[in-house]
Design a protein around this motif. Sequence first.
Motif, PDB file in Angstrom:
ATOM      1  N   UNK A   1       0.762  -1.182  -0.020  1.00  0.00           N
ATOM      2  CA  UNK A   1      -0.056   0.226   0.024  1.00  0.00           C
ATOM      3  C   UNK A   1       0.829   1.253   0.022  1.00  0.00           C
ATOM      4  N   UNK A   2       1.762   1.104   0.888  1.00  0.00           N
ATOM      5  CA  UNK A   2       3.128   2.252   0.985  1.00  0.00           C
ATOM      6  C   UNK A   2       3.836   2.538  -0.233  1.00  0.00           C
ATOM      7  N   UNK A   3       4.110   1.623  -0.900  1.00  0.00           N
ATOM      8  CA  UNK A   3       4.744   1.461  -2.178  1.00  0.00           C
ATOM      9  C   UNK A   3       3.695   2.132  -3.372  1.00  0.00           C
ATOM     10  N   UNK A   4       2.523   1.789  -3.152  1.00  0.00           N
ATOM     11  CA  UNK A   4       1.527   2.351  -4.250  1.00  0.00           C
ATOM     12  C   UNK A   4       1.434   3.746  -3.879  1.00  0.00           C
ATOM     13  N   UNK A   5       1.491   4.257  -2.851  1.00  0.00           N
ATOM     14  CA  UNK A   5       1.457   5.867  -2.406  1.00  0.00           C
ATOM     15  C   UNK A   5       2.556   6.292  -3.118  1.00  0.00           C
ATOM     16  N   UNK A   6       3.695   5.936  -3.111  1.00  0.00           N
ATOM     17  CA  UNK A   6       5.048   6.483  -3.558  1.00  0.00           C
ATOM     18  C   UNK A   6       5.255   6.370  -5.147  1.00  0.00           C
ATOM     19  N   UNK A   7       4.240   5.727  -5.674  1.00  0.00           N
ATOM     20  CA  UNK A   7       4.214   5.502  -7.157  1.00  0.00           C
ATOM     21  C   UNK A   7       4.906   4.513  -7.644  1.00  0.00           C
ATOM     22  N   UNK A   8       5.418   3.371  -6.630  1.00  0.00           N
ATOM     23  CA  UNK A   8       5.815   2.272  -7.571  1.00  0.00           C
ATOM     24  C   UNK A   8       5.145   1.122  -7.688  1.00  0.00           C
ATOM     25  N   UNK A   9       4.089   0.835  -6.791  1.00  0.00           N
ATOM     26  CA  UNK A   9       3.211  -0.566  -6.907  1.00  0.00           C
ATOM     27  C   UNK A   9       1.971   0.220  -7.264  1.00  0.00           C
ATOM     28  N   UNK A  10       1.925   0.597  -8.691  1.00  0.00           N
ATOM     29  CA  UNK A  10       0.822   1.271  -9.268  1.00  0.00           C
ATOM     30  C   UNK A  10      -0.285   0.308  -9.244  1.00  0.00           C
ATOM     31  N   UNK A  11      -0.036  -1.094  -9.801  1.00  0.00           N
ATOM     32  CA  UNK A  11      -0.890  -1.902 -10.211  1.00  0.00           C
ATOM     33  C   UNK A  11      -1.590  -2.870  -8.863  1.00  0.00           C
ATOM     34  N   UNK A  12      -0.872  -2.560  -7.729  1.00  0.00           N
ATOM     35  CA  UNK A  12      -1.251  -3.292  -6.600  1.00  0.00           C
ATOM     36  C   UNK A  12      -2.528  -2.974  -6.175  1.00  0.00           C
ATOM     37  N   UNK A  13      -3.539  -3.844  -6.160  1.00  0.00           N
ATOM     38  CA  UNK A  13      -4.953  -3.528  -5.682  1.00  0.00           C
ATOM     39  C   UNK A  13      -5.634  -2.507  -6.334  1.00  0.00           C
ATOM     40  N   UNK A  14      -5.250  -2.496  -7.366  1.00  0.00           N
ATOM     41  CA  UNK A  14      -5.661  -1.306  -8.588  1.00  0.00           C
ATOM     42  C   UNK A  14      -7.175  -1.683  -9.061  1.00  0.00           C
ATOM     43  N   UNK A  15      -7.607  -2.960  -8.793  1.00  0.00           N
ATOM     44  CA  UNK A  15      -9.011  -3.572  -9.072  1.00  0.00           C
ATOM     45  C   UNK A  15      -9.789  -4.179  -7.698  1.00  0.00           C
ATOM     46  N   UNK A  16      -9.800  -3.209  -6.546  1.00  0.00           N
ATOM     47  CA  UNK A  16     -10.318  -3.666  -5.385  1.00  0.00           C
ATOM     48  C   UNK A  16     -11.698  -4.418  -5.238  1.00  0.00           C
ATOM     49  N   UNK A  17     -12.340  -3.486  -6.082  1.00  0.00           N
ATOM     50  CA  UNK A  17     -13.994  -3.744  -5.964  1.00  0.00           C
ATOM     51  C   UNK A  17     -14.628  -4.764  -7.085  1.00  0.00           C
ATOM     52  N   UNK A  18     -15.090  -5.831  -6.716  1.00  0.00           N
ATOM     53  CA  UNK A  18     -15.761  -6.711  -7.650  1.00  0.00           C
ATOM     54  C   UNK A  18     -17.245  -6.922  -7.155  1.00  0.00           C
TER      55      UNK A  18
END
Length: 304
Positions: A45-62
Amino acid sequence: MNKSQLTYHNGCQLYYTPLSCCYIGALTNMCLLQKDSNAVKEALDQLREVGWAKRWSSQPYVSRRTTSLRELTTLGIKNAENLAIPSVRNDAAFLFTVVGTTGFLGVLAGQLPGDWGFFVPYLIGSISLVVLAVGSISPGLLQAAISGFSAVFPDYQERIARHEAAHFLIGYLIGLPILDYSLDIGKEHVNLIDEKLEKLIYSGQLDAKELDRLAVVAMAGLAAEGLQYDKVVGQSADLFTLQRFINRSKPQISKDQQQNLTRWAVLFGGSLIKNNKSLHEALMTAMSNKATVLECIQAIEKAA
């Protein structure tokens, strides 16, 4: 040099710099050493916030909806009406080879002189019966032999990589951390790590929301094969896994609802795979090269 802090739930503080990529090392530590789903999630989550793990949990709602076979066909799934029918290609090829080979050798052995011409063909012919007996008494052993034999098919290894990479990718996009994986014949798997979901599964308390998320991941491999091949080979394990999740959910759903859940999960997972084709192919390559889980995540993010 400016440094940003990554603080995990256990109080451990690590730093990253964009140039040194120390934050990658932080994630490696979380994944490989602690094997703590909460820590891994927080790190990603924190790596996504800093712009690295952009695809992590990018589709959380199903969200499940009524789905028809026509929609699967329109998506590009081949022979959608037969997806739930277990493939017997590998089984038939193995048994045909065993029977054919022993029969041929038996005929040749019949030319041996004296009693050898009687006993040797008899012994060779009994191999087929032994194989069938083993399959009846210990199906796991026979399945292992069939899996090993399946490697003779030119597309088998590629199928495994495509299938398992789909599970990995969809889990990552939905927000379920990956603990490990294997493409070894007979040991193919992708293991998720989520303590909350594990507790719900063991207690039989999966709700509709979590069941939907797990269903999409479970059907991802089947969907990936269906998009590429005329016949799906690896659906049996996926369908068994999905049924296990269904059995551990509350409230229980009807047979018609189960069938619709399966179709919808294939459609949703197949759509994600099709819309993220470059990510899926990059992940297939990484997994085929026996990359670590972290290297696989890097492959996904670089291909994005």
